[in-house]
Write a protein that holds these residues in place. Structure first.
Motif: not given
Length: 299
Positions: A83-87, A153-155, A198-199
């Motif tokens: 979600s462009w916030r974790d990972g 996903s976000a990736g 997230s977006t």
């Protein structure tokens, strides 16, 4: 005796369900551990850990076969979701163990995330990771002229958008032709207006929201793409892949799609890890596409 067998089967089934729940809740770190314990190293050798930028998230890991390749191997560059916030690419070794035995050099790339940055930083970092790979992968037996980018996903958004909007690769002195193909797993490609936390966080500040959407950058010059989505995905709805594939078809660009009944948002990623790898044709389809992205049009 019958009740003992039944009890054992029930325990195994419940354990499998519990493991699936744990993966969905706790994410790639659990999946990575399960893959390592059940599948082993699979001769995937870690050969470099470095950064393509100054920030901790701008990291690169490179894996190749344990036996040094006699010739340059195709390259798979994978970008994580969250979600462009974790990972963290630290939790995605299983991607290397999935593809290295199939004859690939694998690169795992990170990128800066919210709240430190917003759009377009994730695209700038993905392009930088691609440029690093192009410039350095030959040292590890990879073919810099055969780089397939993939993400979940976000990736998946990151790699697809970077491949479609030429400005991001252009800033790195690269072009769309430097990408042999793109694999998107459960990716968001058409999600404006922004209606999730997230977006809104990562894309809400954009001056032109339409300029954040991959579907708006499709041309006939798009690299070949393989878009995979679970039909039961309620995090990123399958319509994202359906719409992107439709526009790629209209532009007469190569696109192959696969929609899996019963799969949720995480399932396509899980299918690349042991012990799920091979239970469907997803892994083999991804391997075949990455080996020869030009070989087939959309099914």
């Amino acid at each position: 005796m019958v009740w003992i067998v039944g009890t054992i089967i029930a325990v195994v089934v419940l354990a499998g369900i519990g493991l699936q729940v744990a993966i969905n809740r706790n994410g790639p770190a659990v999946l990575n551990t399960v893959d390592r314990l059940t599948g082993g190293a699979r001769d995937a050798l870690a050969v470099e850990a470095t950064r393509f930028g100054l920030e901790p998230a701008q990291k690169i890991y490179v894996y190749r076969p344990k036996e040094s390749p006699a010739s340059q191997l195709p390259v798979l560059l994978f970008v994580h979701g969250g979600s462009w916030r974790d990972g963290n690419p630290d939790d995605y070794d299983f991607i290397a163990r999935s593809f290295v035995p199939e004859g690939f050099v694998v690169v795992l790339a990170g990128y800066r995330m919210f709240p430190d940055v917003v759009f377009p930083a994730m695209l700038e970092d993905t392009a930088s990771a691609m440029a690093w790979t192009k410039a350095n992968i030959a040292e590890h037996g990879g073919n810099p002229d055969h780089i397939v980018v993939a993400g979940h996903s976000a990736g998946a958004y990151n790699v697809v958008m970077t491949a479609l909007d030429p400005q991001w690769l252009g800033a790195e002195g690269m072009a769309k032709d430097d990408i042999a193909g793109v694999i998107g797993l459960s990716g968001p490609y058409d999600f404006f207006p922004f209606d999730s936390e997230s977006t809104i966080n990562s894309f809400g500040p954009a001056a032109d929201p339409q300029a954040t959407q991959p579907v708006n950058f499709v041309t006939e010059q798009a690299p070949p793409m393989l878009l995979i989505h679970g039909e039961d995905d309620t995090v990123v709805y399958p319509r994202n892949s359906i719409e992107l594939a439709k526009r790629l078809d209209q532009a007469e660009s190569k696109v192959q799609t696969r929609y899996y009944p019963g799969m949720d948002h995480s399932a396509p990623l899980i299918q690349l890890a042991s012990p799920w790898r091979g239970r469907t044709d997803l892994h083999q389809m991804a391997v075949e596409f990455a080996l020869n992205p030009q070989s087939r049009d959309r099914d």
